[in-house]
Design an enzyme around this catalytic site. Structure first.
Site, short mmCIF file in Angstrom:
data_model
loop_
_atom_site.label_atom_id
_atom_site.label_comp_id
_atom_site.label_asym_id
_atom_site.label_seq_id
_atom_site.Cartn_x
_atom_site.Cartn_y
_atom_site.Cartn_z
N HIS A 22 41.26 50.90 45.85
CA HIS A 22 42.38 50.15 45.27
C HIS A 22 43.70 50.66 45.86
O HIS A 22 44.58 49.86 46.23
CB HIS A 22 42.45 50.33 43.74
CG HIS A 22 41.33 49.70 42.99
ND1 HIS A 22 40.62 50.40 42.04
CD2 HIS A 22 40.79 48.46 43.03
CE1 HIS A 22 39.71 49.60 41.51
NE2 HIS A 22 39.78 48.42 42.11
N LYS A 46 35.53 42.32 29.83
CA LYS A 46 34.78 43.49 30.26
C LYS A 46 34.99 44.61 29.25
O LYS A 46 36.07 44.75 28.69
CB LYS A 46 35.28 44.01 31.62
CG LYS A 46 34.96 43.12 32.80
CD LYS A 46 35.45 43.83 34.06
CE LYS A 46 35.15 43.02 35.31
NZ LYS A 46 35.65 43.71 36.52
N ARG A 95 35.51 44.06 49.76
CA ARG A 95 34.78 45.23 50.27
C ARG A 95 33.68 44.82 51.24
O ARG A 95 33.49 45.44 52.25
CB ARG A 95 34.16 46.01 49.11
CG ARG A 95 35.17 46.67 48.22
CD ARG A 95 34.47 47.32 47.07
NE ARG A 95 33.74 46.30 46.31
CZ ARG A 95 33.72 46.19 45.01
NH1 ARG A 95 34.37 47.04 44.29
NH2 ARG A 95 33.04 45.24 44.41
N SER A 133 34.69 50.51 41.05
CA SER A 133 34.95 51.20 39.78
C SER A 133 33.67 51.36 38.98
O SER A 133 33.45 52.38 38.33
CB SER A 133 35.99 50.43 38.96
OG SER A 133 37.24 50.45 39.60
#
Length: 168
Positions: A22, A46, A95, A133
């Protein structure tokens, strides 16, 4: 710095926790945009390990060396936040190819909701492309080392959070 356009970009996410990947995307965004707003989502969809205020603190620590970066929280539609802040670009980190399908669909939806806002995909440095994460949280909960994936202050917060939860 002469190539920076006077554009406000928003980099949204839950940042639970903020990883070196990040941070790398933020650094890259500062080379392209005059102002970058790290928009920390309340994360209603979440279950977050860290509270919203903890995630905001971690993000502020991570970007403190960039005066053109602001950290704010948001809830509700991202569109409303971006429009209210005058954002003209939305930064998304990619990513791997596995991220692409979701991000492509999200960009299309956002273009429909915000036709004047462009989505810009930035890839982190090779050494950060596999970091998520979710993986960082799992490794920390299982007692693994996360120092290669997060800053020292985030690592300390993870250790304290895991210890407080009673997880070995």
């Amino acid at each position: 710095m002469a190539n920076i356009h006077p554009v406000i970009a928003v980099y949204p996410g839950t940042f639970d926790p903020m990883t070196l990947g990040h941070e790398d995307v933020v650094r890259r965004a500062t080379q392209l945009f005059e102002t970058v707003i790290v928009a920390v989502a309340a994360g209603h969809h979440k279950k977050a390990m860290f509270s919203l205020s903890e995630r905001i603190e971690m993000a502020k620590e991570a970007v403190r060396e960039y005066p053109q970066v602001e950290v704010e929280s948001f809830s509700g539609l991202l569109r409303d936040f971006v429009v209210a802040r005058g954002g003209k670009a939305m930064v998304r980190g990619l990513r791997a190819v596995t991220d692409f399908d979701y991000e492509f669909q999200l960009a299309g939806m956002n273009r429909s909701l915000m036709p004047d806002v462009e989505t810009v995909f930035l890839t982190p440095s090779d050494k950060y492309q596999f970091i998520s994460s979710t993986f960082v949280r799992e490794i920390a909960v299982l007692g693994g080392e996360v120092d290669k994936f997060v800053s020292p202050s985030v690592q300390q917060r993870l250790i304290e959070k895991v210890r407080a939860s009673g997880t070995p």
